[in-house]
Enzyme design. Structure first.
Site, PDB file in Angstrom:
ATOM      1  N   HIS A   7      21.010 -37.856 -32.151  1.00  0.00           N
ATOM      2  CA  HIS A   7      21.131 -37.693 -33.600  1.00  0.00           C
ATOM      3  C   HIS A   7      19.875 -37.072 -34.207  1.00  0.00           C
ATOM      4  O   HIS A   7      19.924 -36.504 -35.292  1.00  0.00           O
ATOM      5  CB  HIS A   7      21.524 -39.007 -34.291  1.00  0.00           C
ATOM      6  CG  HIS A   7      20.463 -40.060 -34.353  1.00  0.00           C
ATOM      7  ND1 HIS A   7      20.396 -41.114 -33.462  1.00  0.00           N
ATOM      8  CD2 HIS A   7      19.453 -40.252 -35.227  1.00  0.00           C
ATOM      9  CE1 HIS A   7      19.384 -41.910 -33.795  1.00  0.00           C
ATOM     10  NE2 HIS A   7      18.795 -41.395 -34.866  1.00  0.00           N
ATOM     11  N   SER A  67      13.738 -43.576 -34.519  1.00  0.00           N
ATOM     12  CA  SER A  67      14.777 -42.985 -33.680  1.00  0.00           C
ATOM     13  C   SER A  67      14.151 -42.045 -32.660  1.00  0.00           C
ATOM     14  O   SER A  67      13.353 -41.175 -33.013  1.00  0.00           O
ATOM     15  CB  SER A  67      15.775 -42.217 -34.540  1.00  0.00           C
ATOM     16  OG  SER A  67      16.535 -43.086 -35.337  1.00  0.00           O
ATOM     17  N   ASP A  78      22.784 -41.670 -26.649  1.00  0.00           N
ATOM     18  CA  ASP A  78      22.134 -41.030 -27.795  1.00  0.00           C
ATOM     19  C   ASP A  78      20.798 -40.401 -27.378  1.00  0.00           C
ATOM     20  O   ASP A  78      19.725 -40.935 -27.653  1.00  0.00           O
ATOM     21  CB  ASP A  78      21.929 -42.065 -28.903  1.00  0.00           C
ATOM     22  CG  ASP A  78      21.633 -41.433 -30.253  1.00  0.00           C
ATOM     23  OD1 ASP A  78      21.299 -40.228 -30.296  1.00  0.00           O
ATOM     24  OD2 ASP A  78      21.731 -42.134 -31.272  1.00  0.00           O
TER      25      ASP A  78
END
Length: 750
Positions: free
Chosen positions: A87, A667, A223
């Protein structure tokens, strides 16, 4: 300048020593005296210098900030290979996708370095951090207004940054405020602008579970995305060039093939964006009762319109993939945070802290003098904010959430320059000043030409027209007229509540929704065209209203809140001298440490600490785009063809949990074991602890990470990109031998 730099270095060595810490996001420069013993007790086997060092290679040298801090990445090879989340790379994947080359659906893998694609963002390596509190505070005093205080901080911060940066193009020094303006630190970075996309799994792996699984456990999402950092001559930063070479890092992370088990040490390095752990009960009330419900309502409507449009074609789906992901992520976040704050009774806990603070202040006359106004300042600030804050929320989420209006703000600058030049010529101003304005006009035109290419690449007029109508409907019904532009109230009255009709008229007459018209205008711009354009008029109206009116209305309350925050946090730390507080995240490098752990979200419910590939097949649903499993992946899982990436039981671990303290910006952060080896990549938090940015709940707070062996499995067995594995250093368990001292992994000398 020399005296200033000397003061910075002295401050770094004389900062006060405090007691042992608990949970939090910690500055790595203080690990040795604040956290080290606790970290060792939890399983750390490294020295403080192996974690953070200015003079020698250390873990910090393998951690990078993406762009200004939107995500974190880690270097995993001697050739500048960088791992982060899918992402985090999603917009890069989307921007390079077309209907013919749909990397979002099919994935992307560069089998040779010359196939790697420019990423369009830079990465920054932290060189050092230094305490400059004494230098900054020497310029401040309590008699200053908030404006005077901000100006003084800005002035001394700029002087510190300039002294460090000198003439170095790729050195960046930034002074950051800590503990609500009570402490200040300067962070020095080396910025590398040439970053390239190397590999990304298809969204059916990188986003498996979609919105349904977002913020949820159990999770089965791969991810991750792979990039590479490039350098110019002498391994130094350089702009993109085919002649650049892969960056040779000071340190890269070896990759553990041992896997994880309960209570294993887990440490996360990264750049967490922002938390608000000192938020008061007043702020909790505003967030849960007004602000967040409004954001959820607005974002859900946008998502409905996006999804309706995306269903029309693959082209539109690709155009709005990144926008949808951005809106969706925090749509669900706000839902979860409001629910979490209420379920965990955070308002009541904050109120108890404030009551204790008041009692502590009341017991001493000097405290009364210094902190006695804090609660009154909060009450006055939030009495005003409760009215005005919602207007700002609707302006940013609804009005500036319309692409045409947000894009149109750039044209208001052009409009202002035309007006300024005309006025100066009318008044017979100095020719040099007029020429300077004309140069600014030409520069603005060129910037708009460049930005327009990117804007229209992912713009779809029918979607934005529907968003326009829906957002104005919300704005009109939910915002008090006294907090709207006066011209707007008159303008909108003409349409008698028919916002679809209003949208149709604006979109049919504005150049802002048509690339050909915009580019033709920019080739021959005139003030008359801008003055007649309804889209530019609305953008100008709302942007001017925000700058001139709404910010003015908000300023007294924000100034009172800023002063109250500074005094409250200062007093709170003095009230609890034996407690070590970790400050709020502010996009600076932090370390959080803990252990791999399961958890019990509620009575009679237990969540294990890992998920396996079998769960992917259990969730598979070919009729639901969020749970489609690629045929090749399905076959590999059914055959248990996991190769060396399986655990000792023959299963493939996909994700795992730890009790690390992270937030947005983390992240892509590496999860590192006690030996300094990479075990996973952090990408999410759990639903039950969505209040964590405001109130940390140790029994519930969990970080969700991709197990690095699943990442390697996808790269190798699924994508066939084994050449990337060959670049990495894989570390296997050595049962027969004790742990040897860590050796920093650096690129070979040239």
């Amino acid at each position: 300048m020399k005296k200033l730099l000397l003061a910075i270095l002295i401050a770094a060595f004389v900062a006060p020593i405090t007691t042992k810490a608990d949970e939090g996001m910690w500055l790595p420069m203080f690990i040795k005296r604040l956290n080290y013993q606790d970290m060792k007790a939890k399983g750390l086997q490294l020295t403080p210098e192996e974690i953070y060092s200015v003079n020698n290679s250390s873990l910090k040298d393998a951690i990078v900030r993406l762009g200004p801090g939107f995500c974190t990445g880690e270097i995993i090879s001697s050739q500048g290979l960088m791992l982060t989340n899918h992402h985090c790379g999603y917009s890069v994947i989307q921007e390079n996708s077309t209907v013919e080359h749909d990397y979002l659906t099919d994935g992307f893998w560069a089998m040779k370095k010359d196939e790697e694609l420019p990423a369009g963002f830079s990465v920054s390596f932290l060189q050092r951090m230094d305490d400059v509190t004494a230098v900054v505070n020497a310029k401040l005093n309590e008699s200053m207004t908030e404006d005077e205080r901000k100006a003084a901080i800005r002035q001394v911060s700029d002087s510190i940054s300039k002294a460090i940066e000198g003439e170095e193009k790729y050195i960046e020094a930034t002074v950051k405020s800590f503990f609500k303006g009570n402490e200040f630190y300067v962070f020095t970075y080396k910025v590398f602008p040439d970053v390239r996309l190397v590999g990304a799994p298809p969204s059916s792996i990188g986003k498996f579970g979609g919105d349904t699984d977002n913020w949820m456990w159990p999770r089965h999402t791969g991810d991750f995305t792979i990039f590479r950092v490039y350098a110019g001559e002498n391994n130094e930063p350089a702009e993109y060039s085919v002649d650049n070479k892969p960056y040779s890092p000071k340190h890269f992370l070896p990759i553990s093939m041992e896997g994880v088990k309960k209570d294993d040490y887990a440490m996360i390095f990264g750049y967490p964006g922002s938390t608000d752990r000192f938020l008061t009960s007043y702020g909790i009330q505003l967030a849960t009762e007004k602000d967040q419900p409004s954001r959820v309502k607005i974002r859900r409507k946008k998502l409905d319109i996006y999804e309706e449009g995306q269903a029309e074609s693959s082209e539109v789906r690709i155009k709005y993939a990144s926008k949808h992901a951005s809106v969706s992520n925090y749509w669900k976040y706000f839902i979860g945070q409001t629910e979490g704050l209420k379920n965990l009774k955070v308002y009541e806990k904050k109120k108890a802290i404030e009551d204790d603070f008041q009692s502590w202040v009341a017991k001493d006359s000097k405290r009364k003098e210094q902190y006695g106004e804090v609660i009154n300042l909060y009450e006055e600030a939030y009495n005003s904010l409760n009215d005005v804050q919602l207007a700002e929320t609707y302006l940013f989420e609804a009005i500036f959430g319309i692409e045409m209006i947000r894009y149109g703000i750039g044209f208001t600058r052009l409009k202002g320059l035309f007006s300024s030049i005309a006025q100066m010529e009318k008044e017979g101003a100095d020719a040099e000043k007029i020429e300077a304005q004309k140069q600014a006009l030409n520069a603005t035109i060129e910037r708009l030409k460049a930005s327009s290419e990117d804007h229209f690449k992912d713009f779809y007029k029918p979607i934005d027209q529907k968003v326009f109508a829906a957002m104005f409907n919300f704005y009109e019904s939910d915002t008090d007229n006294k907090y709207k532009p006066a011209d707007y109230v008159t303008y909108v009255a003409k349409f008698k509540g028919d916002y679809a009709k209003m949208a149709e008229k604006v979109f049919s007459k504005s150049i802002l929704v048509d690339k050909e018209k915009v580019m033709a205008f920019l080739d021959n711009p005139t003030a008359k065209t801008l003055d007649k354009d309804p889209g530019v008029a609305l953008a100008d109206m709302f942007y001017s209203f925000y700058i001139s009116d709404l910010r003015t209305l908000l300023k007294p309350a924000n100034d009172k809140k800023a002063k109250a925050d500074r005094l409250f946090v200062d007093g709170l730390r003095k009230m609890n001298p034996d407690k070590v507080y970790a400050d709020d995240a502010n996009s600076t490098m932090r370390v959080t440490y803990g252990n791999v752990l399961d958890y019990y979200p509620k009575d009679a419910v237990h969540y294990d600490l890992v998920t396996t590939a079998q769960g992917i097949l259990e969730k598979e649903d070919p009729s639901n785009p969020e749970f489609v499993v690629p045929e090749k992946l399905s076959s590999l899982i059914k055959d248990k063809d996991y190769g060396k990436y399986a655990n000792k039981d023959g299963d493939l671990v996909v994700c795992f949990l730890s009790n690390n303290d992270i937030t947005g910006g983390n992240s892509g952060s590496p999860v590192i074991n006690g030996k300094g080896h990479l075990i996973g990549t952090a990408f999410d938090g759990n639903w039950e602890a969505m209040s964590g940015d405001i109130a940390f709940e140790p029994n519930l707070q969990r970080t969700i990470s991709v197990d690095v062996r699943y990442t390697l499995f996808i790269i190798d067995k699924y994508a066939g990109a084994g050449h990337l594995i060959d670049e990495m250093k894989l570390v296997y368990a050595k049962k027969e031998a004790p742990m040897a001292p860590m050796k920093m992994e650096v690129a070979p000398s040239k």
